[in-house]
Motif scaffolding. Structure first.
Motif, PDB file in Angstrom:
ATOM      1  N   ARG A  33      -0.015 -21.047   3.179  1.00 55.58           N
ATOM      2  CA  ARG A  33      -0.136 -20.372   1.880  1.00 55.58           C
ATOM      3  C   ARG A  33      -1.440 -19.587   1.807  1.00 55.58           C
ATOM      4  O   ARG A  33      -1.481 -18.478   1.269  1.00 55.58           O
ATOM      5  N   THR A  34      -2.500 -20.143   2.365  1.00 55.45           N
ATOM      6  CA  THR A  34      -3.790 -19.464   2.376  1.00 55.45           C
ATOM      7  C   THR A  34      -3.704 -18.167   3.162  1.00 55.45           C
ATOM      8  O   THR A  34      -4.213 -17.127   2.725  1.00 55.45           O
ATOM      9  N   VAL A  35      -3.057 -18.215   4.309  1.00 58.24           N
ATOM     10  CA  VAL A  35      -2.913 -17.009   5.138  1.00 58.24           C
ATOM     11  C   VAL A  35      -2.101 -15.956   4.385  1.00 58.24           C
ATOM     12  O   VAL A  35      -2.449 -14.769   4.389  1.00 58.24           O
ATOM     13  N   GLU A  36      -1.017 -16.360   3.724  1.00 55.01           N
ATOM     14  CA  GLU A  36      -0.197 -15.419   2.954  1.00 55.01           C
ATOM     15  C   GLU A  36      -1.035 -14.733   1.872  1.00 55.01           C
ATOM     16  O   GLU A  36      -0.996 -13.508   1.735  1.00 55.01           O
ATOM     17  N   LEU A  53      -2.203 -10.754   1.551  1.00 50.41           N
ATOM     18  CA  LEU A  53      -1.921  -9.943   0.372  1.00 50.41           C
ATOM     19  C   LEU A  53      -3.208  -9.372  -0.225  1.00 50.41           C
ATOM     20  O   LEU A  53      -3.248  -8.217  -0.650  1.00 50.41           O
ATOM     21  N   GLY A  54      -4.262 -10.168  -0.257  1.00 48.82           N
ATOM     22  CA  GLY A  54      -5.536  -9.714  -0.789  1.00 48.82           C
ATOM     23  C   GLY A  54      -6.134  -8.588   0.034  1.00 48.82           C
ATOM     24  O   GLY A  54      -6.636  -7.601  -0.513  1.00 48.82           O
ATOM     25  N   VAL A  55      -6.089  -8.714   1.352  1.00 54.67           N
ATOM     26  CA  VAL A  55      -6.636  -7.674   2.225  1.00 54.67           C
ATOM     27  C   VAL A  55      -5.838  -6.385   2.069  1.00 54.67           C
ATOM     28  O   VAL A  55      -6.402  -5.297   1.944  1.00 54.67           O
ATOM     29  N   GLU A  60      -4.034  -5.414  -0.515  1.00 58.92           N
ATOM     30  CA  GLU A  60      -4.298  -4.857  -1.840  1.00 58.92           C
ATOM     31  C   GLU A  60      -5.672  -4.197  -1.893  1.00 58.92           C
ATOM     32  O   GLU A  60      -5.839  -3.143  -2.493  1.00 58.92           O
ATOM     33  N   THR A  61      -6.641  -4.792  -1.251  1.00 61.28           N
ATOM     34  CA  THR A  61      -7.996  -4.246  -1.256  1.00 61.28           C
ATOM     35  C   THR A  61      -8.079  -2.951  -0.452  1.00 61.28           C
ATOM     36  O   THR A  61      -8.774  -2.009  -0.836  1.00 61.28           O
ATOM     37  N   LEU A  62      -7.360  -2.882   0.654  1.00 58.96           N
ATOM     38  CA  LEU A  62      -7.455  -1.720   1.535  1.00 58.96           C
ATOM     39  C   LEU A  62      -6.484  -0.595   1.182  1.00 58.96           C
ATOM     40  O   LEU A  62      -6.594   0.500   1.735  1.00 58.96           O
ATOM     41  N   ASP A  63      -5.547  -0.821   0.272  1.00 61.59           N
ATOM     42  CA  ASP A  63      -4.583   0.216  -0.103  1.00 61.59           C
ATOM     43  C   ASP A  63      -5.248   1.525  -0.537  1.00 61.59           C
ATOM     44  O   ASP A  63      -4.863   2.600  -0.063  1.00 61.59           O
ATOM     45  N   PRO A  64      -6.249   1.491  -1.426  1.00 58.64           N
ATOM     46  CA  PRO A  64      -6.877   2.760  -1.816  1.00 58.64           C
ATOM     47  C   PRO A  64      -7.575   3.455  -0.645  1.00 58.64           C
ATOM     48  O   PRO A  64      -7.548   4.684  -0.547  1.00 58.64           O
TER      49      PRO A  64
END
Length: 85
Positions: free
Chosen positions: A15-18, A22-24, A26-30
């Motif tokens: 779950r932590t890896v998932e 997702l966080g990485v 979302e952060t790198l999308d822009p």
């Protein structure tokens, strides 16, 4: 059977890896979007269902107009041939 603690730890690690993934993302999308914009390789958005239906209807309308023109031309030729002119 595997010790319950190891089983739980494995579950929470997954779950932590998932969530970290997702966080990485979302952060790198822009940053990725800006890079694609600067490079001129922006992704075209997928057409929505409404856009696909609208395009399909437009294509059907064009086909119907062309078929009508062809039928009208054929009818005119037949009438001319019948009249002998």
């Amino acid at each position: 059977m595997v010790n319950r603690h190891f089983h739980d730890a494995r579950y929470y690690l997954g779950r932590t890896v998932e969530h970290a993934t997702l966080g990485v993302v979302e952060t790198l999308d822009p940053v990725v979007a800006k890079g694609r914009e600067l490079a001129g390789t922006e992704d075209e958005p997928e057409p929505t269902r409404v856009d696909r239906v609208r395009t399909s209807l437009h294509d059907a309308d064009e086909r119907a107009v062309e078929a009508g023109r062809a039928l009208a031309g054929d009818a005119r030729r037949r009438v001319r041939r019948y009249r002998g002119t």
